[in-house]
Design a protein around this motif. Structure first.
Motif, short mmCIF file in Angstrom:
data_model
loop_
_atom_site.label_atom_id
_atom_site.label_comp_id
_atom_site.label_asym_id
_atom_site.label_seq_id
_atom_site.Cartn_x
_atom_site.Cartn_y
_atom_site.Cartn_z
N LEU A 186 25.98 -5.23 1.11
CA LEU A 186 25.57 -3.84 0.91
C LEU A 186 25.54 -3.37 -0.54
CD1 LEU A 186 27.42 -2.04 3.85
CD2 LEU A 186 25.03 -2.75 3.75
N CYS A 187 26.11 -4.13 -1.47
CA CYS A 187 26.31 -3.60 -2.82
C CYS A 187 25.72 -4.53 -3.89
CB CYS A 187 27.79 -3.39 -3.10
SG CYS A 187 28.58 -2.24 -1.95
N ARG A 188 24.91 -3.96 -4.76
CA ARG A 188 24.36 -4.74 -5.87
C ARG A 188 25.40 -4.97 -6.96
NH1 ARG A 188 21.67 -3.46 -10.67
NH2 ARG A 188 21.78 -1.24 -10.19
N THR A 189 26.26 -3.96 -7.17
CA THR A 189 27.29 -4.03 -8.21
C THR A 189 28.65 -3.79 -7.57
OG1 THR A 189 25.73 -3.11 -9.81
CG2 THR A 189 28.05 -3.07 -10.41
N SER A 190 29.68 -4.46 -8.07
CA SER A 190 31.02 -4.26 -7.52
C SER A 190 32.06 -4.20 -8.63
CB SER A 190 31.39 -5.39 -6.56
OG SER A 190 30.65 -5.30 -5.37
N HIS A 191 33.17 -3.52 -8.30
CA HIS A 191 34.32 -3.41 -9.19
C HIS A 191 35.56 -3.83 -8.41
CE1 HIS A 191 31.83 -0.96 -11.96
NE2 HIS A 191 31.33 -0.47 -10.84
N VAL A 192 36.36 -4.69 -8.99
CA VAL A 192 37.57 -5.18 -8.35
C VAL A 192 38.76 -4.42 -8.93
CG1 VAL A 192 39.02 -7.19 -7.87
CG2 VAL A 192 36.52 -7.45 -8.05
N LEU A 193 39.55 -3.80 -8.05
CA LEU A 193 40.72 -3.03 -8.50
C LEU A 193 42.00 -3.76 -8.12
CD1 LEU A 193 38.48 -0.72 -8.47
CD2 LEU A 193 40.36 0.84 -8.04
N PHE A 194 42.94 -3.76 -9.04
CA PHE A 194 44.29 -4.26 -8.78
C PHE A 194 45.28 -3.31 -9.43
CE2 PHE A 194 48.12 -6.65 -9.90
CZ PHE A 194 48.50 -7.10 -8.64
N ARG A 200 51.97 -14.89 -4.68
CA ARG A 200 52.75 -14.22 -3.64
C ARG A 200 52.38 -12.74 -3.60
NH1 ARG A 200 58.69 -15.25 -5.23
NH2 ARG A 200 59.02 -13.93 -3.40
N ALA A 201 51.76 -12.34 -2.48
CA ALA A 201 51.26 -10.97 -2.37
C ALA A 201 52.38 -9.94 -2.34
CB ALA A 201 50.39 -10.83 -1.12
N GLU A 202 53.60 -10.36 -1.97
CA GLU A 202 54.70 -9.39 -1.85
C GLU A 202 55.33 -9.06 -3.21
OE1 GLU A 202 56.67 -13.45 -1.36
OE2 GLU A 202 54.76 -12.48 -0.86
N VAL A 203 54.97 -9.78 -4.26
CA VAL A 203 55.54 -9.54 -5.59
C VAL A 203 54.91 -8.29 -6.19
CG1 VAL A 203 55.82 -10.46 -7.91
CG2 VAL A 203 55.98 -11.99 -5.94
N ARG A 204 55.72 -7.40 -6.69
CA ARG A 204 55.21 -6.15 -7.27
C ARG A 204 54.46 -6.42 -8.57
NH1 ARG A 204 57.22 -1.32 -5.71
NH2 ARG A 204 57.02 -0.52 -7.82
N PRO A 205 53.42 -5.61 -8.86
CA PRO A 205 52.71 -5.76 -10.14
C PRO A 205 53.66 -5.50 -11.31
CG PRO A 205 51.47 -4.37 -8.62
CD PRO A 205 52.82 -4.58 -7.99
N ALA A 206 53.40 -6.18 -12.41
CA ALA A 206 54.20 -5.97 -13.63
C ALA A 206 53.92 -4.58 -14.20
CB ALA A 206 53.87 -7.05 -14.65
N GLU A 207 54.96 -3.95 -14.72
CA GLU A 207 54.81 -2.61 -15.29
C GLU A 207 54.34 -2.66 -16.74
OE1 GLU A 207 58.30 -0.32 -14.70
OE2 GLU A 207 58.24 -0.47 -12.50
N PRO A 244 49.23 -6.61 -15.23
CA PRO A 244 49.94 -6.29 -13.99
C PRO A 244 49.91 -7.41 -12.95
CG PRO A 244 47.88 -5.06 -14.13
CD PRO A 244 48.08 -5.71 -15.46
N PHE A 245 48.93 -8.33 -13.07
CA PHE A 245 48.79 -9.40 -12.09
C PHE A 245 49.64 -10.62 -12.42
CE2 PHE A 245 46.29 -12.95 -10.09
CZ PHE A 245 46.50 -12.57 -8.76
#
Length: 306
Positions: A196-204, A246-253, A257-258
């Motif tokens: 559905l989308c020509r352009t996309s943005h990935v958010l984390f 590991r998805a349960e690890v919190r983002p770095a402050e 952040p990833f």
């Protein structure tokens, strides 16, 4: 249209609840051909959509509509131009389907209810039924019909197929793809955004970490998070999906952040990466942008190419 040619634009927008920011310094345009916001739960997609709908005021930065700050726009006109499409559960269970759609219409235009039901592929006779008497796919079509009642220029769709089975999803996606209105699609489903989308943005963690043409972005991810999202999608008849980090690890402050989840993190990742143009593309021409010190290394990974 804004001066950039977009229907809506976020300029260095930070959003939060109370004093806690959850979306950080985001700049992006909603342009023609459909725009996707991709990310896992808690990435800030729905919060950003609320700001685009005028339901949340930025802590800093601006939302622009028609070269005007959204705070100064005639909201009655704006509500007619920009409509949300929620999930099917948004329907009032006490109201008949026809009345739910008619709510969005002036009294002298309520004769259009059967026409709107037909437009989304439903029998006008369903107008007399209540939501519990319809299937999930039929309810989602009713939600879309209600949004179309005011002839919007832009639809903002928040996970419009997440509660539907695969065959019904396909029919709803075909319906959305055939609509005249432009769309901003919020999803974690890469197959949906690819259609559905020509352009996309990935958010984390409330930040845009990668953006560009959807087909290119999904075929050759340049950020480890985009690669992780893509590789987590099951493939019929293929190898089991790959869980990267590991998805349960919190983002770095601080820093990237990833990096606590990133298999490619190095010392340089202690410094926060800026969103930058990827080599070979020119800014403002649908080029790829990425916030990763090692983007070129990610692109060289065999698993990043498809």
């Amino acid at each position: 249209m804004t001066s950039s040619g977009s229907l809506l634009r976020a300029e260095r927008v930070t959003l939060g609840y109370g004093r806690t920011p959850v979306v950080h310094d985001v700049t992006l345009d909603i342009t023609g051909g459909g725009v996707g916001l991709i990310g896992e739960s808690g990435s800030g997609k729905s919060t950003l959509a609320r700001a685009f709908l005028g339901l949340l005021t930025p802590m800093s930065g601006n939302i622009l509509y028609g070269d005007q700050n959204l705070k100064k726009v005639d909201m009655r006109r704006f509500r007619g131009d920009v409509q949300p499409v929620f999930q099917a559960e948004a329907l009032d269970p006490r109201m008949r389907v026809g009345n739910s759609i008619a709510e969005a219409l002036p009294r002298d235009a309520r004769h259009r209810v059967p026409e709107l039901l037909e437009q989304v592929g439903l029998d006008p006779a369903l107008a007399s039924r209540r939501p519990h008497q319809l299937s999930g796919g039929q309810r989602q079509r009713v939600v879309i019909a209600r949004a179309l009642a005011v002839n919007p220029k832009l639809l903002i769709l928040d996970e419009p197929t997440s509660a539907l089975d695969v065959t019904v999803q396909a029919r709803i996606l075909d319906l959305i793809a055939g609509l005249a209105a432009e769309r901003l699609l919020i999803t974690h489903n890469l197959a949906v955004v690819g259609k559905l989308c020509r352009t996309s943005h990935v958010l984390f963690a409330g930040r845009v970490v990668e953006s560009g043409p959807t087909a290119d972005l999904l075929a050759r991810p340049a950020h480890p998070y985009t690669l992780a999202l893509r590789d987590a999608v099951p493939k019929l008849g293929g190898e089991p999906p790959v869980a990267r980090g590991r998805a349960e690890v919190r983002p770095a402050e601080t820093g990237c952040p990833f990096r606590p989840r990133c298999p490619m993190a190095v010392t340089e990742c202690d410094r926060a990466p800026a969103l930058r143009d990827l080599g070979g593309h020119q800014e403002g021409q649908d080029g790829r942008r990425v916030a990763c010190h090692r983007a070129e290394d990610v692109l060289r990974e065999p698993s990043a190419r498809r």
